[in-house]
Write a protein that holds these residues in place. Structure first.
Motif, PDB file in Angstrom:
ATOM      1  N   ALA A   1     -16.301 -41.151  46.183  1.00 19.31           N
ATOM      2  CA  ALA A   1     -16.483 -41.972  44.982  1.00 19.31           C
ATOM      3  C   ALA A   1     -16.940 -41.061  43.849  1.00 19.31           C
ATOM      4  O   ALA A   1     -18.108 -41.065  43.465  1.00 19.31           O
ATOM      5  CB  ALA A   1     -17.508 -43.077  45.225  1.00 19.31           C
ATOM      6  N   PRO A   2     -16.038 -40.255  43.292  1.00 21.71           N
ATOM      7  CA  PRO A   2     -16.451 -39.248  42.315  1.00 21.71           C
ATOM      8  C   PRO A   2     -16.945 -39.856  41.011  1.00 21.71           C
ATOM      9  O   PRO A   2     -16.421 -40.865  40.541  1.00 21.71           O
ATOM     10  CB  PRO A   2     -15.170 -38.438  42.093  1.00 21.71           C
ATOM     11  CG  PRO A   2     -14.057 -39.385  42.434  1.00 21.71           C
ATOM     12  CD  PRO A   2     -14.580 -40.234  43.539  1.00 21.71           C
ATOM     13  N   ARG A   3     -17.967 -39.216  40.450  1.00 22.17           N
ATOM     14  CA  ARG A   3     -18.506 -39.649  39.168  1.00 22.17           C
ATOM     15  C   ARG A   3     -19.082 -38.439  38.468  1.00 22.17           C
ATOM     16  O   ARG A   3     -19.832 -37.658  39.054  1.00 22.17           O
ATOM     17  CB  ARG A   3     -19.600 -40.705  39.362  1.00 22.17           C
ATOM     18  CG  ARG A   3     -20.027 -41.383  38.063  1.00 22.17           C
ATOM     19  CD  ARG A   3     -21.078 -42.466  38.343  1.00 22.17           C
ATOM     20  NE  ARG A   3     -21.249 -43.361  37.204  1.00 22.17           N
ATOM     21  CZ  ARG A   3     -21.971 -43.079  36.127  1.00 22.17           C
ATOM     22  NH1 ARG A   3     -22.623 -41.922  36.051  1.00 22.17           N
ATOM     23  NH2 ARG A   3     -22.068 -43.945  35.133  1.00 22.17           N
ATOM     24  N   LEU A   4     -18.747 -38.277  37.198  1.00 19.74           N
ATOM     25  CA  LEU A   4     -19.283 -37.175  36.421  1.00 19.74           C
ATOM     26  C   LEU A   4     -20.654 -37.541  35.874  1.00 19.74           C
ATOM     27  O   LEU A   4     -20.928 -38.696  35.531  1.00 19.74           O
ATOM     28  CB  LEU A   4     -18.336 -36.823  35.270  1.00 19.74           C
ATOM     29  CG  LEU A   4     -16.963 -36.316  35.700  1.00 19.74           C
ATOM     30  CD1 LEU A   4     -16.071 -36.138  34.476  1.00 19.74           C
ATOM     31  CD2 LEU A   4     -17.064 -35.008  36.477  1.00 19.74           C
ATOM     32  N   ALA A   5     -21.534 -36.548  35.802  1.00 18.67           N
ATOM     33  CA  ALA A   5     -22.869 -36.765  35.262  1.00 18.67           C
ATOM     34  C   ALA A   5     -22.802 -37.173  33.794  1.00 18.67           C
ATOM     35  O   ALA A   5     -21.817 -36.915  33.105  1.00 18.67           O
ATOM     36  CB  ALA A   5     -23.698 -35.488  35.412  1.00 18.67           C
ATOM     37  N   GLU A   6     -23.882 -37.787  33.326  1.00 17.27           N
ATOM     38  CA  GLU A   6     -23.980 -38.189  31.926  1.00 17.27           C
ATOM     39  C   GLU A   6     -25.190 -37.534  31.269  1.00 17.27           C
ATOM     40  O   GLU A   6     -26.218 -37.298  31.904  1.00 17.27           O
ATOM     41  CB  GLU A   6     -24.116 -39.714  31.825  1.00 17.27           C
ATOM     42  CG  GLU A   6     -22.888 -40.462  32.300  1.00 17.27           C
ATOM     43  CD  GLU A   6     -22.984 -41.947  31.992  1.00 17.27           C
ATOM     44  OE1 GLU A   6     -23.119 -42.298  30.803  1.00 17.27           O
ATOM     45  OE2 GLU A   6     -22.936 -42.750  32.943  1.00 17.27           O
ATOM     46  N   ARG A   7     -25.047 -37.269  29.989  1.00 16.84           N
ATOM     47  CA  ARG A   7     -26.174 -36.780  29.206  1.00 16.84           C
ATOM     48  C   ARG A   7     -27.171 -37.911  29.022  1.00 16.84           C
ATOM     49  O   ARG A   7     -26.802 -39.027  28.685  1.00 16.84           O
ATOM     50  CB  ARG A   7     -25.727 -36.283  27.835  1.00 16.84           C
ATOM     51  CG  ARG A   7     -24.836 -35.063  27.856  1.00 16.84           C
ATOM     52  CD  ARG A   7     -24.543 -34.592  26.435  1.00 16.84           C
ATOM     53  NE  ARG A   7     -25.792 -34.231  25.742  1.00 16.84           N
ATOM     54  CZ  ARG A   7     -26.202 -34.764  24.601  1.00 16.84           C
ATOM     55  NH1 ARG A   7     -25.493 -35.714  24.008  1.00 16.84           N
ATOM     56  NH2 ARG A   7     -27.338 -34.373  24.051  1.00 16.84           N
ATOM     57  N   ILE A   8     -28.440 -37.594  29.210  1.00 16.16           N
ATOM     58  CA  ILE A   8     -29.479 -38.585  28.962  1.00 16.16           C
ATOM     59  C   ILE A   8     -29.861 -38.586  27.484  1.00 16.16           C
ATOM     60  O   ILE A   8     -30.440 -39.538  26.984  1.00 16.16           O
ATOM     61  CB  ILE A   8     -30.689 -38.317  29.878  1.00 16.16           C
ATOM     62  CG1 ILE A   8     -30.246 -38.367  31.338  1.00 16.16           C
ATOM     63  CG2 ILE A   8     -31.805 -39.323  29.642  1.00 16.16           C
ATOM     64  CD1 ILE A   8     -29.583 -39.668  31.741  1.00 16.16           C
TER      65      ILE A   8
ATOM     66  N   ILE B   1     -12.332 -31.073  44.989  1.00 22.11           N
ATOM     67  CA  ILE B   1     -10.896 -31.265  44.768  1.00 22.11           C
ATOM     68  C   ILE B   1     -10.595 -32.069  43.514  1.00 22.11           C
ATOM     69  O   ILE B   1      -9.565 -31.868  42.869  1.00 22.11           O
ATOM     70  CB  ILE B   1     -10.232 -31.919  45.990  1.00 22.11           C
ATOM     71  CG1 ILE B   1     -10.948 -33.212  46.381  1.00 22.11           C
ATOM     72  CG2 ILE B   1     -10.181 -30.961  47.151  1.00 22.11           C
ATOM     73  CD1 ILE B   1     -10.257 -33.996  47.473  1.00 22.11           C
ATOM     74  N   GLN B   2     -11.463 -33.021  43.152  1.00 14.52           N
ATOM     75  CA  GLN B   2     -11.158 -33.877  41.993  1.00 14.52           C
ATOM     76  C   GLN B   2     -11.355 -33.159  40.672  1.00 14.52           C
ATOM     77  O   GLN B   2     -10.966 -33.672  39.627  1.00 14.52           O
ATOM     78  CB  GLN B   2     -12.017 -35.144  42.014  1.00 14.52           C
ATOM     79  CG  GLN B   2     -11.779 -36.042  43.210  1.00 14.52           C
ATOM     80  CD  GLN B   2     -12.848 -35.848  44.270  1.00 14.52           C
ATOM     81  OE1 GLN B   2     -13.451 -34.777  44.377  1.00 14.52           O
ATOM     82  NE2 GLN B   2     -13.096 -36.879  45.062  1.00 14.52           N
ATOM     83  N   THR B   3     -11.980 -31.983  40.687  1.00 14.43           N
ATOM     84  CA  THR B   3     -12.192 -31.245  39.444  1.00 14.43           C
ATOM     85  C   THR B   3     -11.453 -29.910  39.465  1.00 14.43           C
ATOM     86  O   THR B   3     -11.898 -28.947  38.842  1.00 14.43           O
ATOM     87  CB  THR B   3     -13.697 -31.026  39.196  1.00 14.43           C
ATOM     88  OG1 THR B   3     -14.273 -30.331  40.303  1.00 14.43           O
ATOM     89  CG2 THR B   3     -14.401 -32.361  38.995  1.00 14.43           C
TER      90      THR B   3
ATOM     91  N   LEU C   1      -4.252 -33.649  40.868  1.00 13.29           N
ATOM     92  CA  LEU C   1      -3.784 -32.752  39.813  1.00 13.29           C
ATOM     93  C   LEU C   1      -4.497 -33.019  38.492  1.00 13.29           C
ATOM     94  O   LEU C   1      -4.741 -34.175  38.119  1.00 13.29           O
ATOM     95  CB  LEU C   1      -2.280 -32.923  39.603  1.00 13.29           C
ATOM     96  CG  LEU C   1      -1.381 -32.507  40.783  1.00 13.29           C
ATOM     97  CD1 LEU C   1      -0.007 -33.102  40.636  1.00 13.29           C
ATOM     98  CD2 LEU C   1      -1.309 -30.985  40.890  1.00 13.29           C
ATOM     99  N   GLY C   2      -4.825 -31.954  37.791  1.00 13.63           N
ATOM    100  CA  GLY C   2      -5.295 -32.079  36.418  1.00 13.63           C
ATOM    101  C   GLY C   2      -6.779 -32.286  36.236  1.00 13.63           C
ATOM    102  O   GLY C   2      -7.225 -32.591  35.128  1.00 13.63           O
TER     103      GLY C   2
ATOM    104  N   GLY D   1     -13.166 -33.608  33.555  1.00 12.87           N
ATOM    105  CA  GLY D   1     -12.392 -34.805  33.848  1.00 12.87           C
ATOM    106  C   GLY D   1     -11.911 -34.768  35.281  1.00 12.87           C
ATOM    107  O   GLY D   1     -11.745 -33.695  35.879  1.00 12.87           O
ATOM    108  N   LEU D   2     -11.705 -35.946  35.860  1.00 13.54           N
ATOM    109  CA  LEU D   2     -11.230 -36.045  37.228  1.00 13.54           C
ATOM    110  C   LEU D   2      -9.706 -36.037  37.246  1.00 13.54           C
ATOM    111  O   LEU D   2      -9.058 -36.521  36.321  1.00 13.54           O
ATOM    112  CB  LEU D   2     -11.754 -37.333  37.872  1.00 13.54           C
ATOM    113  CG  LEU D   2     -13.277 -37.463  37.917  1.00 13.54           C
ATOM    114  CD1 LEU D   2     -13.663 -38.833  38.475  1.00 13.54           C
ATOM    115  CD2 LEU D   2     -13.905 -36.352  38.735  1.00 13.54           C
TER     116      LEU D   2
END
Length: 579
Positions: free
Chosen positions: A265-272, A487-489, A517-518, A530-531
């Motif tokens: 369940a990939p998720r990119l971090a966020e700026r606080i 793999i997702q990045t 890909l990408g 980006g994923l």
């Protein structure tokens, strides 16, 4: 905190609050600390830190058969130990067998470096451990850890003694704990560094690694800290990251990112959105991990990472809770990091701020081994260099090289299989442990990736030589869906699975990969992470991997718009161009 202290203290339990209406998520500060599953029960009965004494006084003396199941499959992880996969079990049986059936009587042992510079003495100790106790194995992970295999329980106390003699440890290298930190490999020496993260990392380690108050988290907790403008610690996919920035009024400090992670369940971090001064960075880190401990979801382990809490709260609420409940004061607003100024792997020759040089070198998919580590120690002493750091890209960086020693160093690295001038694919390919040792894996990764690199160097030599391939293409090979190799990045991410193909006598199952890909993290070529995307039905067998990569790379070069990176092209390309 001493080792003795960590063995005897009990895990922290915050004050109980009445459970909220509806189904509990197991958040200690909301629902109370009553365990909601078996994993939480044994962690509260006795924390993982306590098992070290039993390893030293009982198991190492009485052998593997003396280890009870809960210590073997649970608490051992708090000291960096996992049983490795039995040889000969094919990937099609991974999901069919129990952990006990998959497990061998040998261990993977993970050594954390936390961005630490390794002296020649430390490298020799690491090399000797590999040669004497690990059948020559040693892999640099993409988290700056060093991982051994074939470790026997009888040898663990002596391995610990040797590691600790050179300032290294396996404390909380695995388990539901603050695992090894990613730190900038060029901390303190790069001419373009914004801020040196070393003091912050050392303070956090001194105060809280091995602290029983932080040794029962909902799940693992990953940290990254850098002050280098190349953004070299993959900050977007960690639970907490401190990234060097310059505040227009307050000067150098850190930007806080929270809630990144990949796996299924990939998720990119966020700026606080806050600016963190150097002198309070350790306390901010501590506040974030305490939030995870107290508010993290514990009912279901597949929802127990910090990224799920951030997804529910959002960065504004997270900031409010951090400032009001844990720090007791507001933090100033701060700027985001500037776009990356260069590759974060630091491969090649670079001038330091003191006039010496650092040299980044690439092993093949992180694989080193005892003779390589010992030979590296001899080499850096020979050329007058002082230290080596590992990177978040399965590479290593030799620091403090005098100009007079550069040629000899580069030559000597090549002799060790560590090249400072790698081909594009040798430089950018990463691979996880894979089925060779990992109980979760479905396919081979290290050998498959190494073979693919050799083939791609041969097949695509023409486009490298004529300059057509003018953008790096990241190839990440993973043995299962858990994305240890990110793999997702990646430009081309490969998720291991069993693939069904047509054979002469009907369908045949073979090791293979689903293709992503990408994807990508912030780099010189890419401003934002980006994923990647998947294309329906796009799977390749392991044997077909070089064919597929060659085909998609040549299609990219033929059909891209001017200036496109591979990721930009792959995200917008027609499905047919990606097959």
């Amino acid at each position: 905190m001493t080792v003795t202290e960590t063995r005897t203290a009990a895990p922290a339990r915050p004050a109980t609050r009445p459970p909220r209406a509806g189904r509990s998520n197991g958040q200690w500060k909301v629902d109370g600390p009553t365990p909601l599953n078996a994993n939480e029960e044994w962690k509260q009965e006795e924390g993982g830190l306590a098992v070290r004494e039993r390893i030293e006084t009982i198991y190492a003396k009485q052998g593997f058969d003396s280890i009870p199941a809960q210590d073997l499959t649970g608490r051992f992880r708090w000291w960096g130990l996992y049983t490795q996969r039995k040889p000969g079990i094919d990937g099609g049986r991974t999901a069919q067998l129990s952990d006990d059936e998959l497990s061998d009587r040998y261990f993977m042992l993970r050594v954390r470096t936390d961005g630490q510079a390794l002296s020649p003495e430390a490298l020799r100790v690491l090399g000797e451990i590999s040669t004497e106790f690990a059948r020559g194995s040693a892999d640099i992970s993409d988290r700056q850890n060093l991982q051994y295999h074939w470790i026997e329980i009888e040898d663990v106390p002596e391995i610990w003694r040797r590691l600790e003699s050179v300032g290294l440890e396996t404390t909380t290298a695995c388990g539901d704990t603050p695992r090894g930190f990613l730190g900038s490999p060029v901390a303190g020496i790069a001419a373009d560094e914004i801020i040196d993260p070393t003091p912050v990392i050392l303070e956090i380690k001194r105060r809280w690694i091995g602290d029983p108050e932080l040794a029962n988290l909902p799940r693992k907790f990953k940290t990254a800290i850098t002050g280098h403008p190349s953004l070299d610690v993959v900050h977007e996919i960690n639970d907490v990251s401190l990234v060097g920035v310059v505040h227009p009024e307050l000067g150098p400090g850190y930007d806080l990112w929270v809630g990144g992670g990949l796996s299924t369940a990939p998720r990119l971090a966020e700026r606080i959105g806050v600016f963190v001064r150097e002198e309070e960075a350790a306390e901010v880190w501590h506040g974030v991990i305490e939030i995870f401990r107290d508010y993290g979801f514990r009912r279901l382990r597949n929802k127990a990472r910090l990224k799920f809490l951030l997804a529910e709260w959002g960065p504004e609420k997270f900031r409010h809770i951090l400032e009001t409940e844990y720090l007791g004061h507001p933090l100033p607003d701060g700027p985001p990091p500037a776009p990356a100024t260069g590759p974060g792997d630091h491969v090649g020759i670079h001038r330091q701020k003191d006039g010496r040089y650092y040299v980044g070198a690439a092993p093949t998919v992180g694989r080193v081994g005892g003779p390589v580590l010992s030979g590296l120690a001899d080499l850096i002493e020979e050329v007058g260099a002082g230290r080596v750091r590992l990177t978040a890209h399965q590479k290593l960086v030799v620091l403090d090289v005098p100009e007079s020693g550069l040629d000899r160093l580069v030559e000597g690295l090549e002799d060790l299989g560590l090249t400072a001038r790698p081909s594009p694919f040798r430089r950018t390919t990463m691979a996880c442990t894979g089925i060779e040792y990992c109980k979760l894996a479905i396919v081979d990764t290290k050998d498959t990736a190494a073979s693919a690199i050799t083939e791609l160097e041969r097949r695509l030599a023409d486009v490298v030589a004529d300059g057509s391939l003018d953008t790096p293409i990241q190839l990440n090979v993973n043995g299962c869906p858990n994305s240890c190799a990110r793999i997702q990045t990646a430009d081309i991410g490969l998720k291991g699975q069993i693939v069904t193909v047509d054979g002469p006598d009907g369908p045949v199952q073979q090791p293979g990969f689903q293709v992503h890909l990408g994807g990508g993290l912030a780099t010189l070529e890419r401003d934002e992470a980006g994923l990647g995307r998947t294309v329906r039905g796009l799977k390749v067998t392991a044997a077909e991997l070089p064919d597929y990569v060659e085909r998609v790379v040549r299609t990219f070069l033929a059909r891209r718009s001017a200036g496109d990176t591979f990721a930009e092209w792959a995200l917008s390309a027609e499905d047919g161009d990606l097959l």
